[in-house]
Design a protein around this motif. Sequence first.
Motif, PDB file in Angstrom:
ATOM      1  N   ILE A 287       0.859  -1.184   0.000  1.00  0.00           N
ATOM      2  CA  ILE A 287       0.000   0.000   0.000  1.00  0.00           C
ATOM      3  C   ILE A 287       0.894   1.233   0.000  1.00  0.00           C
ATOM      4  CG2 ILE A 287      -1.770   1.300   1.248  1.00  0.00           C
ATOM      5  CD1 ILE A 287      -2.738  -1.305   2.432  1.00  0.00           C
ATOM      6  N   CYS A 288       0.657   2.110  -0.984  1.00  0.00           N
ATOM      7  CA  CYS A 288       1.476   3.320  -1.101  1.00  0.00           C
ATOM      8  C   CYS A 288       1.158   4.273   0.043  1.00  0.00           C
ATOM      9  CB  CYS A 288       1.203   3.992  -2.457  1.00  0.00           C
ATOM     10  SG  CYS A 288       2.128   5.525  -2.683  1.00  0.00           S
ATOM     11  N   HIS A 289       2.221   4.804   0.685  1.00  0.00           N
ATOM     12  CA  HIS A 289       2.038   5.752   1.799  1.00  0.00           C
ATOM     13  C   HIS A 289       1.722   7.162   1.313  1.00  0.00           C
ATOM     14  CE1 HIS A 289       3.289   2.795   4.763  1.00  0.00           C
ATOM     15  NE2 HIS A 289       4.396   2.545   4.061  1.00  0.00           N
ATOM     16  N   ALA A 290       1.806   7.360   0.000  1.00  0.00           N
ATOM     17  CA  ALA A 290       1.517   8.692  -0.547  1.00  0.00           C
ATOM     18  C   ALA A 290       0.064   8.819  -1.020  1.00  0.00           C
ATOM     19  CB  ALA A 290       2.463   9.005  -1.705  1.00  0.00           C
ATOM     20  N   CYS A 291      -0.427   7.774  -1.688  1.00  0.00           N
ATOM     21  CA  CYS A 291      -1.800   7.854  -2.237  1.00  0.00           C
ATOM     22  C   CYS A 291      -2.717   6.761  -1.725  1.00  0.00           C
ATOM     23  CB  CYS A 291      -1.753   7.799  -3.770  1.00  0.00           C
ATOM     24  SG  CYS A 291      -1.134   6.218  -4.402  1.00  0.00           S
ATOM     25  N   ASN A 292      -2.178   5.850  -0.874  1.00  0.00           N
ATOM     26  CA  ASN A 292      -2.967   4.760  -0.282  1.00  0.00           C
ATOM     27  C   ASN A 292      -3.493   3.766  -1.323  1.00  0.00           C
ATOM     28  OD1 ASN A 292      -2.672   5.763   2.357  1.00  0.00           O
ATOM     29  ND2 ASN A 292      -4.413   7.167   2.071  1.00  0.00           N
ATOM     30  N   ALA A 293      -2.886   3.747  -2.498  1.00  0.00           N
ATOM     31  CA  ALA A 293      -3.292   2.788  -3.525  1.00  0.00           C
ATOM     32  C   ALA A 293      -2.497   1.509  -3.380  1.00  0.00           C
ATOM     33  CB  ALA A 293      -3.087   3.375  -4.910  1.00  0.00           C
ATOM     34  N   HIS A 294      -3.046   0.395  -3.864  1.00  0.00           N
ATOM     35  CA  HIS A 294      -2.393  -0.905  -3.794  1.00  0.00           C
ATOM     36  C   HIS A 294      -1.514  -1.118  -5.029  1.00  0.00           C
ATOM     37  CE1 HIS A 294      -4.626  -2.680  -0.347  1.00  0.00           C
ATOM     38  NE2 HIS A 294      -5.541  -1.791  -0.709  1.00  0.00           N
ATOM     39  N   GLY A 295      -0.413  -1.848  -4.870  1.00  0.00           N
ATOM     40  CA  GLY A 295       0.368  -2.291  -6.008  1.00  0.00           C
ATOM     41  C   GLY A 295       1.653  -1.535  -6.261  1.00  0.00           C
ATOM     42  N   HIS A 296       2.010  -0.538  -5.472  1.00  0.00           N
ATOM     43  CA  HIS A 296       3.282   0.150  -5.646  1.00  0.00           C
ATOM     44  C   HIS A 296       3.660   0.856  -4.344  1.00  0.00           C
ATOM     45  CE1 HIS A 296       0.341   3.356  -6.530  1.00  0.00           C
ATOM     46  NE2 HIS A 296       1.241   4.159  -5.981  1.00  0.00           N
ATOM     47  N   ILE A 297       4.907   1.295  -4.304  1.00  0.00           N
ATOM     48  CA  ILE A 297       5.396   1.991  -3.106  1.00  0.00           C
ATOM     49  C   ILE A 297       5.554   3.469  -3.407  1.00  0.00           C
ATOM     50  CG2 ILE A 297       6.507  -0.066  -2.186  1.00  0.00           C
ATOM     51  CD1 ILE A 297       9.125   0.905  -3.316  1.00  0.00           C
ATOM     52  N   LYS A 298       5.835   4.231  -2.377  1.00  0.00           N
ATOM     53  CA  LYS A 298       5.835   5.682  -2.492  1.00  0.00           C
ATOM     54  C   LYS A 298       6.923   6.193  -3.431  1.00  0.00           C
ATOM     55  CE  LYS A 298       6.180   9.874   0.350  1.00  0.00           C
ATOM     56  NZ  LYS A 298       6.347  10.406   1.707  1.00  0.00           N
ATOM     57  N   SER A 299       8.064   5.483  -3.533  1.00  0.00           N
ATOM     58  CA  SER A 299       9.177   5.995  -4.341  1.00  0.00           C
ATOM     59  C   SER A 299       8.848   6.097  -5.820  1.00  0.00           C
ATOM     60  CB  SER A 299      10.411   5.110  -4.139  1.00  0.00           C
ATOM     61  OG  SER A 299      10.121   3.778  -4.570  1.00  0.00           O
ATOM     62  N   ILE A 300       7.856   5.326  -6.305  1.00  0.00           N
ATOM     63  CA  ILE A 300       7.477   5.406  -7.725  1.00  0.00           C
ATOM     64  C   ILE A 300       6.050   5.915  -7.903  1.00  0.00           C
ATOM     65  CG2 ILE A 300       9.034   3.522  -8.351  1.00  0.00           C
ATOM     66  CD1 ILE A 300       6.541   1.732  -8.545  1.00  0.00           C
ATOM     67  N   CYS A 301       5.508   6.470  -6.853  1.00  0.00           N
ATOM     68  CA  CYS A 301       4.122   6.958  -6.925  1.00  0.00           C
ATOM     69  C   CYS A 301       4.062   8.227  -7.784  1.00  0.00           C
ATOM     70  CB  CYS A 301       3.598   7.230  -5.528  1.00  0.00           C
ATOM     71  SG  CYS A 301       1.878   7.840  -5.530  1.00  0.00           S
ATOM     72  N   LEU A 302       3.221   8.214  -8.792  1.00  0.00           N
ATOM     73  CA  LEU A 302       3.093   9.373  -9.681  1.00  0.00           C
ATOM     74  C   LEU A 302       2.429  10.542  -8.979  1.00  0.00           C
ATOM     75  CD1 LEU A 302       1.999   7.581 -12.984  1.00  0.00           C
ATOM     76  CD2 LEU A 302       4.278   8.373 -12.321  1.00  0.00           C
ATOM     77  N   LYS A 303       1.477  10.263  -8.091  1.00  0.00           N
ATOM     78  CA  LYS A 303       0.791  11.340  -7.370  1.00  0.00           C
ATOM     79  C   LYS A 303       1.752  12.039  -6.418  1.00  0.00           C
ATOM     80  CE  LYS A 303      -3.850   9.371  -7.639  1.00  0.00           C
ATOM     81  NZ  LYS A 303      -5.037   8.923  -6.872  1.00  0.00           N
ATOM     82  N   ALA A 304       2.636  11.262  -5.785  1.00  0.00           N
ATOM     83  CA  ALA A 304       3.600  11.866  -4.874  1.00  0.00           C
ATOM     84  C   ALA A 304       4.558  12.768  -5.632  1.00  0.00           C
ATOM     85  CB  ALA A 304       4.360  10.768  -4.133  1.00  0.00           C
ATOM     86  N   ARG A 305       4.990  12.318  -6.816  1.00  0.00           N
ATOM     87  CA  ARG A 305       5.889  13.149  -7.621  1.00  0.00           C
ATOM     88  C   ARG A 305       5.209  14.436  -8.072  1.00  0.00           C
ATOM     89  NH1 ARG A 305       8.745   8.642 -11.590  1.00  0.00           N
ATOM     90  NH2 ARG A 305       9.733   7.413  -9.924  1.00  0.00           N
ATOM     91  N   ALA A 306       3.933  14.329  -8.375  1.00  0.00           N
ATOM     92  CA  ALA A 306       3.198  15.524  -8.792  1.00  0.00           C
ATOM     93  C   ALA A 306       3.121  16.535  -7.662  1.00  0.00           C
ATOM     94  CB  ALA A 306       1.809  15.128  -9.276  1.00  0.00           C
TER      95      ALA A 306
END
Length: 323
Positions: A232-251
């Motif tokens: 679970i991504c700590h940036a967007c709470n979506a399943h299937g990826h981590i925060k380091s590659i989260c597109l929403k976090a980068r935005a």
Amino acid sequence: MAALIGHLSGFDGNSESWTCYQERLEQYFLVNEIDDEKKVPALLTLLGEKTYGLLRNLTSPDKPSTQSYDHLCELLNKHLNPKPLIIAERFRFHKRNQAAGESVNDYVTTLRKLAEHCDFQASLNDTLRDRLVCGLKDEHIQRKLLSMEDLSLKKAVETAVAMETATRDAAELQSLTASVNKVEKRKPSRRVEHRPRQKQATANSTGKQNGKCIHCGKDNHASFKCRFKNAICHACNAHGHIKSICLKARARDVHAMNNNDVPVMSINSVTKGSSRKITITPRDRRQTLTNGSRYGLSCFSDVKRRVPEVFLEMLHWISPHQC
């Protein structure tokens, strides 16, 4: 008795005139060698019920069988084919023009039929020629005939038919040529080449995106083997990826870097020693954070919170109100 040649049905005034039927009857008697004594019985037999009844009324009170063959034919001719008025027949003849779509040959045939009862006698051919020239629909042919000297009926018909045929053939040739030119002028249709689809920037058969895992961003394993595939991504709470590659976090990071109220530093180099001291070389604060992004250092407040010893060193580079 020898078999009769041909077949002659009963007279029908709706399909032919009595004159035509009598002519065919004479030929039937001739080809089958019917003598004069048998002409009356043959006539009464071949006429048919309706015409025989008419003939019986014309010969009443005598029976038709008591009359001669010539007398019976004369009675039927006067009744069925009365002599028309010459003036009326000539009026119809001179009013007849070539109809639309009617050929020259058909027009001449119709004129000859109309002239049958006009009593033109010796002037028949000249009258037919004049009516042909005056009644033609094609003005080009008409002008040609009017310009010819010593024009006879035969010459007029031959010339009109030849010009009509030439005009029709030329029109067909032009139509064919126009169709060919139209086909040649058409632009060739562009052939759609079905090229093999290139690898898209999506998960391929190895489960990688641009050669990297779609769950953690590393390139040393396939995506379906990644241990973060259910993370679970700590940036967007979506399943299937981590925060380091989260597109929403980068935005969100880009938005923060574009905000003037949040000063941004760029980390030129990061080194770790035994004392875990981090050395940061200052850059223009409008530049994008690169190597430091892996440590989550996107602004001064973040450095102060997570790496206090670095923050103390950074105080020598910036003014106090930037923190």
